[in-house]
Design a protein around this motif. Structure first.
Motif, PDB file in Angstrom:
ATOM      1  N   TRP A  13      11.430  10.151   5.049  1.00  0.00           N
ATOM      2  CA  TRP A  13      10.286   9.284   5.354  1.00  0.00           C
ATOM      3  C   TRP A  13      10.048   9.228   6.862  1.00  0.00           C
ATOM      4  O   TRP A  13       8.926   9.302   7.336  1.00  0.00           O
ATOM      5  N   PHE A  49      15.592   3.748  -3.751  1.00  0.00           N
ATOM      6  CA  PHE A  49      14.353   3.321  -3.098  1.00  0.00           C
ATOM      7  C   PHE A  49      14.420   1.831  -2.769  1.00  0.00           C
ATOM      8  O   PHE A  49      14.043   1.401  -1.670  1.00  0.00           O
ATOM      9  N   LEU A 107      12.313   0.965   5.563  1.00  0.00           N
ATOM     10  CA  LEU A 107      12.264   2.417   5.339  1.00  0.00           C
ATOM     11  C   LEU A 107      12.488   3.230   6.613  1.00  0.00           C
ATOM     12  O   LEU A 107      12.710   4.428   6.546  1.00  0.00           O
ATOM     13  N   SER A 148       0.838  -1.189   0.000  1.00  0.00           N
ATOM     14  CA  SER A 148       0.000   0.000   0.000  1.00  0.00           C
ATOM     15  C   SER A 148       0.874   1.241   0.000  1.00  0.00           C
ATOM     16  O   SER A 148       2.082   1.169   0.231  1.00  0.00           O
ATOM     17  N   GLY A 149       0.257   2.369  -0.275  1.00  0.00           N
ATOM     18  CA  GLY A 149       0.912   3.670  -0.178  1.00  0.00           C
ATOM     19  C   GLY A 149       2.233   3.740  -0.914  1.00  0.00           C
ATOM     20  O   GLY A 149       2.333   3.330  -2.067  1.00  0.00           O
ATOM     21  N   PRO A 150       3.259   4.259  -0.242  1.00  0.00           N
ATOM     22  CA  PRO A 150       4.535   4.497  -0.910  1.00  0.00           C
ATOM     23  C   PRO A 150       5.199   3.221  -1.413  1.00  0.00           C
ATOM     24  O   PRO A 150       5.949   3.257  -2.394  1.00  0.00           O
ATOM     25  N   TYR A 151       4.934   2.074  -0.764  1.00  0.00           N
ATOM     26  CA  TYR A 151       5.544   0.819  -1.204  1.00  0.00           C
ATOM     27  C   TYR A 151       4.987   0.401  -2.552  1.00  0.00           C
ATOM     28  O   TYR A 151       5.719  -0.016  -3.447  1.00  0.00           O
ATOM     29  N   ALA A 178       6.284  -2.005  11.251  1.00  0.00           N
ATOM     30  CA  ALA A 178       6.556  -0.647  10.806  1.00  0.00           C
ATOM     31  C   ALA A 178       5.966  -0.361   9.446  1.00  0.00           C
ATOM     32  O   ALA A 178       5.870   0.779   9.047  1.00  0.00           O
ATOM     33  N   ARG A 179       5.604  -1.425   8.723  1.00  0.00           N
ATOM     34  CA  ARG A 179       5.192  -1.230   7.341  1.00  0.00           C
ATOM     35  C   ARG A 179       3.744  -0.778   7.203  1.00  0.00           C
ATOM     36  O   ARG A 179       3.255  -0.577   6.132  1.00  0.00           O
ATOM     37  N   ALA A 231       1.795   1.579   6.604  1.00  0.00           N
ATOM     38  CA  ALA A 231       1.800   2.991   6.204  1.00  0.00           C
ATOM     39  C   ALA A 231       0.434   3.378   5.667  1.00  0.00           C
ATOM     40  O   ALA A 231      -0.115   2.647   4.901  1.00  0.00           O
ATOM     41  N   VAL A 235       7.574   9.624   0.839  1.00  0.00           N
ATOM     42  CA  VAL A 235       8.717   9.142   0.062  1.00  0.00           C
ATOM     43  C   VAL A 235       9.018  10.194  -0.990  1.00  0.00           C
ATOM     44  O   VAL A 235       8.177  10.513  -1.822  1.00  0.00           O
TER      45      VAL A 235
END
Lengths: 329, 297
Positions: B28, B232, B240, A116-119, B294-295, B297, B34
């Protein structure tokens, strides 16, 4: 916010009739317009389908994509290969392009649907850069030169009377109309409501019995099918399928069109497509006396600035902002 | 010997990926954005450096100019644009999408402006050191004086950054602002200023990375797009949220890609990075060193 909105939209039958009328107007109207404008019309139609594919994925399903050009490339290459290797007629290749891109989208969606999102943005970005590079490395795809993709002339006795551009425009416009009708039908069906539910609140949607993961993969698949159609229309306007046709810039341009037209509604896609086709040509004519650099770079700056402004002032797109404004009064 | 050579060849480019990853992660952590415009910021800074190089014919002055330009551009972007976007995009649907698109728009503006000022052609960027491989025991290895310079510069820059983060009160404030902005604000720290500073640091790192990589890749408005994707990827490999993870991710990516290029050929380089990115995202989404969970987001 977006999920529940009482809809008094026309039914599927009415939409089909409306599409027929639009088609007839375009068909007749194309006889009164000069060739260059007709070619631009074909470009708008191709971009329109591409923008619709982004609106479905990002606007309705809430999954951002920076790599729609990659799915277009998959569609285009499979169509061109079908012509070159198996000698299939052109009209069948349009279906092949849709199917191939949709299949590819399903495979990518199974993995990307979990992000999701930035990934997701980063992964699709990498995808957009990677697919043209990969196509370049595979010998059968013609390397830097690519494969030719020629839709040829109108059939039979019309070949002399119908100009190639007009023929191209008719095909692209037909694809676009069909795509828009199907897209609108999807978004007002149960599937579209599922996507919006998952976009608005994944857990709540799951509680209602929707499988969010499956819904996201489905959105990826459908959107990729549209992108495949956009790719083959786009290649028809260029007459060529090559890595340089599906750059990162194309993906960004389509996303820009989708945002400027309004990401949350199919209705904005036409406006977005016209903007991204027209702005560069407007500047070309304005800056004829000015230096070449201005004509090359100013359109990009203007389009990017518009994108930034539109996201800053109306993050959900102009049409959504207007809708809110109307509700306030 | 051959394997060792290919490993060595990847170290200096890996160090540059680390710098970009560092810049992306720094931003970030503090802002939850990002920075896809980082490619444009870095290229802009490098062009500023090139202009200084042409005017004064001094590599070191140009390097300094590029870093300062990067710092200023980074701060400018945060104050003028990012702050506004983050404030406006609050609904669930826009909070993740809007910043990404805004950064892409910014990237487009940067690339257009660079094209207007400096033209679109690829330009060479000079180095202060020889780019011929060093000779050890009579055999040449694919590691030049310039590679050594790149590696040492990155190590020095990272050491300074680590010192600032771990040993100064400013670094403590930066870590606190990234970790718990509300609490930090209650402790009397201007979190918005700390954020601007983070963007400025990241911009400086981007400028440095640009000058270090430009002699190899040449410089054009969009010549750093690939660097951004690799940066990236490195950032994601490391998680991240972890600066050290990003640095290690960059080195691992540089060395890994060098091995693939050495044994399979250059056309597989990109696919390897892409597959690596996807695999890491699917199998260990929090990265090598990222904290669990942590992922989200």
């Amino acid at each position: 916010m977006l999920v529940v909105r009482s809809s008094h939209k026309p039914s599927a039958t009415k939409r089909t009739i409306l599409a027929l009328i639009v088609g007839i107007i375009l068909f007749v109207g194309s006889n009164f317009i000069d060739e260059y404008r007709i070619f631009q019309g074909a470009q708008v139609a191709a971009y329109l389908v591409g923008i619709v594919s982004i609106v479905l994925l990002t606007g309705y399903s809430g999954q951002i994509t920076l790599g729609q050009g990659a799915f277009m490339a998959v569609g285009s290459y499979s169509a061109a290969l079908a012509v070159q290797e198996f000698g299939l007629p052109i009209w069948i290749t349009f279906f092949i392009a849709v199917l191939a891109a949709a299949l590819f989208g399903a495979i990518i969606g199974i993995s990307a649907g979990r992000l999701s999102g930035p990934y997701l943005a980063g992964a699709t970005l990498a995808f957009a850069v990677g697919i043209p590079a990969l196509a370049n490395a595979i010998p059968i795809l013609g390397g830097e030169q690519g494969l030719s993709f020629d839709i040829g002339y109108a059939p039979g006795k019309y070949a002399d009377t119908v100009s190639p551009y007009k023929w191209l425009f008719w095909i692209c416009a037909l694809c676009a109309i069909i795509a828009v009708v199907i897209a609108v039908n999807i978004t007002s069906s149960g599937l579209g409501r599922q996507w919006r539910a998952v976009r608005a609140h994944e857990t709540a949607a799951a509680l209602c019995g929707i499988n969010p993961a499956r819904s996201k993969v489905m959105a990826f698949t459908v959107s990729s099918g549209f992108a495949g159609l956009a790719g083959v229309s786009f290649s028809a306007t260029v007459g060529l399928v090559s890595p340089s046709g599906f750059t990162l810039a194309l993906s960004f341009l389509l996303l820009t069109g989708a945002i400027l037209g309004g990401i949350s509604h199919i209705s904005g896609a036409l406006g977005g497509a016209i903007i991204v086709v027209i702005i560069p040509t407007v500047f070309e004519s304005w800056t004829e006396e000015a230096s070449l650099g201005v004509a090359t770079y100013l359109p990009g700056i203007i389009v990017s600035a518009l994108l930034l402004l539109s996201i800053a002032l109306a993050p959900e797109g102009p049409s959504e902002a207007l809708h809110k404004l109307r509700r306030k009064h | 010997m051959n394997l060792i050579n290919t490993l060595i060849a990847g170290v200096s480019i890996g160090a540059i990926y680390s710098l970009i990853a560092f810049a992306l992660i720094l931003v970030w952590r503090s802002t939850r954005v990002v920075n896809f415009a980082q490619a444009g910021q870095a290229a802009f800074s490098t062009y500023v450096g090139l202009s200084f190089e042409k005017a004064f014919n001094n590599f070191w002055l140009a390097l300094l100019a590029a870093i300062i330009a990067g710092v200023l551009v980074g701060a400018f972007v945060e104050v003028v644009i990012v702050r506004f976007i983050v404030k406006r995009a609050t609904s669930a649907a826009t909070v993740t999408v809007a910043p990404v698109i805004a950064m892409l728009g910014l990237l487009g503006i940067f690339q257009g402006v660079m094209g207007l000022i400096w033209g679109g052609e690829y330009q060479a960027y000079p180095t202060a050191f020889s780019r011929d491989g060093l000779t050890i025991n009579g055999s040449q290895i694919p590691f030049s004086q310039n590679d050594l310079f790149v590696l040492l510069t990155v190590v020095a820059a990272m050491s300074v950054a680590a010192l600032i983060f771990q040993k100064t009160s400013l670094g403590l404030a930066m870590r606190a602002a990234a970790f718990a902005p509300e609490v930090t604000r209650l402790s009397g720290i201007r979190v918005s200023r700390i954020r601007t500073l983070g963007w400025a640091f990241a911009g400086g790192a981007g400028g440095l990375a640009g000058v270090l990589v430009a002699p190899t890749t040449f410089i054009a408005p969009n010549s750093f797009d690939l660097l951004l994707v690799f940066g990236f990827t490195a950032a994601v490999i490391g998680g991240l949220d972890s600066l050290i993870g990003g640095v290690l991710g960059g080195l691992a990516l540089g060395i890994g890609l060098s091995v693939v290029t050495g044994y399979l050929g250059g056309s597989y380089t990109f696919m390897t990075a892409f597959v690596l990115l996807i695999v890491v995202l699917l199998i260990r989404p929090q990265g090598i060193l990222g904290a669990r969970g942590a992922r989200r987001a």
